[in-house]
Enzyme design. Structure first.
Site, mmCIF file in Angstrom:
data_model
loop_
_atom_site.group_PDB
_atom_site.id
_atom_site.type_symbol
_atom_site.label_atom_id
_atom_site.label_comp_id
_atom_site.label_asym_id
_atom_site.label_seq_id
_atom_site.Cartn_x
_atom_site.Cartn_y
_atom_site.Cartn_z
ATOM 1 N N SER A 112 40.149 28.666 40.784
ATOM 2 C CA SER A 112 40.496 28.460 42.200
ATOM 3 C C SER A 112 40.138 27.035 42.600
ATOM 4 O O SER A 112 39.344 26.363 41.922
ATOM 5 C CB SER A 112 39.684 29.449 43.046
ATOM 6 O OG SER A 112 39.682 29.092 44.410
ATOM 7 N N TYR A 122 32.540 33.928 46.508
ATOM 8 C CA TYR A 122 33.813 33.678 45.807
ATOM 9 C C TYR A 122 33.730 32.363 45.024
ATOM 10 O O TYR A 122 34.112 32.303 43.847
ATOM 11 C CB TYR A 122 34.941 33.620 46.847
ATOM 12 C CG TYR A 122 36.329 33.445 46.281
ATOM 13 C CD1 TYR A 122 37.033 34.530 45.761
ATOM 14 C CD2 TYR A 122 36.959 32.198 46.290
ATOM 15 C CE1 TYR A 122 38.320 34.382 45.266
ATOM 16 C CE2 TYR A 122 38.241 32.030 45.791
ATOM 17 C CZ TYR A 122 38.921 33.122 45.280
ATOM 18 O OH TYR A 122 40.197 32.962 44.789
HETATM 19 N N1 LIG Z 1 46.536 33.387 46.479
HETATM 20 C C1 LIG Z 1 45.930 32.233 46.301
HETATM 21 O O1 LIG Z 1 46.192 31.272 47.033
HETATM 22 C C2 LIG Z 1 44.887 32.063 45.225
HETATM 23 C C3 LIG Z 1 44.282 30.812 45.105
HETATM 24 C C4 LIG Z 1 43.335 30.625 44.110
HETATM 25 C C5 LIG Z 1 43.016 31.653 43.246
HETATM 26 N N2 LIG Z 1 43.604 32.862 43.404
HETATM 27 C C6 LIG Z 1 43.222 33.908 42.460
HETATM 28 O O2 LIG Z 1 44.389 34.518 41.959
HETATM 29 C C7 LIG Z 1 44.094 35.852 41.579
HETATM 30 C C8 LIG Z 1 45.132 36.769 42.196
HETATM 31 O O3 LIG Z 1 44.961 36.741 43.610
HETATM 32 P P1 LIG Z 1 46.136 37.064 44.640
HETATM 33 O O4 LIG Z 1 46.165 35.930 45.588
HETATM 34 O O5 LIG Z 1 47.348 37.473 43.910
HETATM 35 O O6 LIG Z 1 45.460 38.299 45.418
HETATM 36 P P2 LIG Z 1 45.984 39.753 45.787
HETATM 37 O O7 LIG Z 1 47.423 39.750 46.135
HETATM 38 O O8 LIG Z 1 45.013 40.232 46.812
HETATM 39 O O9 LIG Z 1 45.798 40.549 44.430
HETATM 40 C C9 LIG Z 1 44.516 40.893 43.968
HETATM 41 C C10 LIG Z 1 44.670 41.885 42.837
HETATM 42 O O10 LIG Z 1 43.370 42.245 42.383
HETATM 43 C C11 LIG Z 1 43.331 43.660 42.264
HETATM 44 N N3 LIG Z 1 41.974 44.150 42.508
HETATM 45 C C12 LIG Z 1 41.184 43.935 43.583
HETATM 46 N N4 LIG Z 1 40.033 44.613 43.461
HETATM 47 C C13 LIG Z 1 40.100 45.282 42.259
HETATM 48 C C14 LIG Z 1 39.231 46.159 41.572
HETATM 49 N N5 LIG Z 1 38.018 46.491 42.076
HETATM 50 N N6 LIG Z 1 39.623 46.664 40.384
HETATM 51 C C15 LIG Z 1 40.832 46.353 39.878
HETATM 52 N N7 LIG Z 1 41.711 45.512 40.473
HETATM 53 C C16 LIG Z 1 41.334 45.001 41.660
HETATM 54 C C17 LIG Z 1 44.263 44.165 43.361
HETATM 55 O O11 LIG Z 1 44.744 45.456 43.036
HETATM 56 P P3 LIG Z 1 44.240 46.816 43.699
HETATM 57 O O12 LIG Z 1 43.927 46.543 45.132
HETATM 58 O O13 LIG Z 1 45.421 47.729 43.483
HETATM 59 O O14 LIG Z 1 43.052 47.213 42.893
HETATM 60 C C18 LIG Z 1 45.389 43.158 43.256
HETATM 61 O O15 LIG Z 1 46.295 43.523 42.257
HETATM 62 C C19 LIG Z 1 42.657 36.129 42.056
HETATM 63 O O16 LIG Z 1 41.772 35.988 40.970
HETATM 64 C C20 LIG Z 1 42.413 35.039 43.061
HETATM 65 O O17 LIG Z 1 41.054 34.732 43.182
HETATM 66 C C21 LIG Z 1 44.533 33.089 44.370
#
Ligand SMILES: NC(=O)c1ccc[n+]([C@@H]2O[C@H](COP(=O)([O-])OP(=O)(O)OC[C@H]3O[C@@H](n4cnc5c(N)ncnc54)[C@H](OP(=O)(O)O)[C@@H]3O)[C@@H](O)[C@H]2O)c1
Length: 250
Positions: A142, A155
Site C-alpha cells: 500500500s 493498517y
Molecule cells: N483499494 C485501494 O485503493 C487499495 C490501496 C492500497 C492497497 N489495497 C489493498 O488491496 C487489497 C484489496 O483491497 P480492496 O481495496 O479490493 O478491498 P475490498 O474491496 O474491501 O476487498 C477486501 C477483500 O478482503 C476480504 N476479507 C476481508 N476480511 C477477511 C477475512 N477476515 N477473511 C477472509 N477474507 C477477508 C473481503 O472478503 P469478505 O468480506 O467476503 O471476507 C474482500 O474480498 C487489500 O490488501 C488492500 O489493503 C487497496
C-alpha cells in the site's frame, strides 16, 4: 499470448476474490487461462464472482484472520486443481482507528489478516511450489507501506510489514524458483476505500497528488499482476511495485 506472460494451466489462489482488487485479479487470471481458487468469507459473493467469470474456477469460504484455520484453508485450496503455482494475497482490511483509539481487537485483526495470513498461507503453499520448482507469490502492499495517513497506524504497520515480508520471502524461497513480489496500489475505488471516495474533495486531492492526474481503475493493475504472475518476471523478486499513478513520485 506471448509465452513471456503465459499463465495458462497454472493453478492460482487469490484471497479477497469476493470484492475489489482481489476479485479483479482472480477474474484476470481465469480469463488468462489459469485455474483459479478464490478465497474470502462471503460465500455468496464468491459464487457471484464465479458466475461472472469465464474459465475454470473454484472457491473456499474462510476467515483468514483466524490463524488456527490457515493450514486447513491451504489444504482446501489445493483440493480442486492440485498444488498452487501462484498465490495472490489480496484480502485486507483497514479499521481506520485513530492511534489514540486503537483497540487490541482492531490491531489484532488487522495484523492477522493483512500480515500473518499472507505469510502462513504462503508457508503452507510453498511446499507444492518447491516440488514443481516454480512458484509466484504476489502480496498487496500500500501507499501506507511507506507513508503515514490519518487513522492508519494498524493498517500502515501491517502494510509496512508486507513490504519487508516480501523481501524476506524472496530471500527464503527464490532459490527454489519461487519469486515473491508486491504491488502497492494508490487509491482505487473499492469497499475498502469507500470512506475515501465518499468525500469527493478528498478523492480529488488524492487524484491531484498523482503524476497521472487521476485515481486508479482496477484494470491499471492488470499489467503489473500479469508481469509478476508469469515467466516475464523470472529474475525479479523481493520487489514492491507502486501502481499509484506517480503518487509517491512527488
Ligand atoms: N483499494 C485501494 O485503493 C487499495 C490501496 C492500497 C492497497 N489495497 C489493498 O488491496 C487489497 C484489496 O483491497 P480492496 O481495496 O479490493 O478491498 P475490498 O474491496 O474491501 O476487498 C477486501 C477483500 O478482503 C476480504 N476479507 C476481508 N476480511 C477477511 C477475512 N477476515 N477473511 C477472509 N477474507 C477477508 C473481503 O472478503 P469478505 O468480506 O467476503 O471476507 C474482500 O474480498 C487489500 O490488501 C488492500 O489493503 C487497496
Amino acid at each position: 499470448m506471448s509465452a513471456l506472460f503465459d499463465v495458462s494451466g497454472k493453478v492460482a489462489c487469490v484471497t479477497g476474490a469476493s470484492s475489489g482488487l482481489g476479485r479483479a485479479a482472480a477474474s484476470l487470471l481465469a480469463a488468462s487461462g489459469a485455474r483459479v481458487i478464490g478465497v474470502a468469507r462471503r460465500a455468496e459473493e464468491l459464487a457471484a464472482w464465479r458466475a461472472d467469470t469465464q474459465g475454470e474456477t473454484a472457491c473456499v469460504s474462510a476467515n483468514l484472520a483466524d490463524r488456527q484455520g490457515l493450514k486447513a484453508v491451504a489444504h482446501a485450496v489445493c483440493t480442486p486443481f492440485g498444488p498452487v503455482d501462484i498465490l495472490i494475497n489480496a484480502a485486507g482490511i483497514n479499521t481506520r482507528q485513530h492511534a489514540d483509539e486503537v483497540t487490541e481487537d482492531g490491531w489484532d485483526v488487522t495484523l492477522d489478516l493483512n500480515l500473518a495470513a499472507p505469510f502462513f498461507l504462503a508457508q503452507s503453499l510453498v511446499t507444492g511450489m518447491k516440488a514443481k520448482g516454480w512458484g509466484r507469490i504476489i502480496n498487496f502492499a500500500s501507499l501506507q507501506s511507506q507513508r503515514a495517513f490519518p487513522n492508519g497506524i494498524a493498517y500502515g504497520a501491517s502494510k509496512g510489514g508486507v513490504e519487508q515480508m516480501t523481501r524476506a520471502m524472496a530471500e527464503a524461497w527464490s532459490s527454489h524458483g519461487i519469486t515473491a513480489n508486491a504491488v502497492a496500489p494508490g487509491f482505487f475505488r473499492t469497499e475498502l476505500t469507500g470512506p475515501v471516495f465518499a468525500d469527493p474533495a478528498l478523492a480529488q486531492r488524492n487524484a491531484d497528488q498523482t503524476c497521472v492526474g487521476r485515481n486508479g481503475e482496477p484494470a491499471d493493475l492488470d499489467g503489473p499482476l500479469m508481469f509478476f504472475c508469469s515467466p516475464a518476471s523470472d529474475y525479479v523478486t523481493g520487489q514492491t511495485l507502486f501502481v499509484d499513478g506517480g503518487f509517491t513520485a512527488k
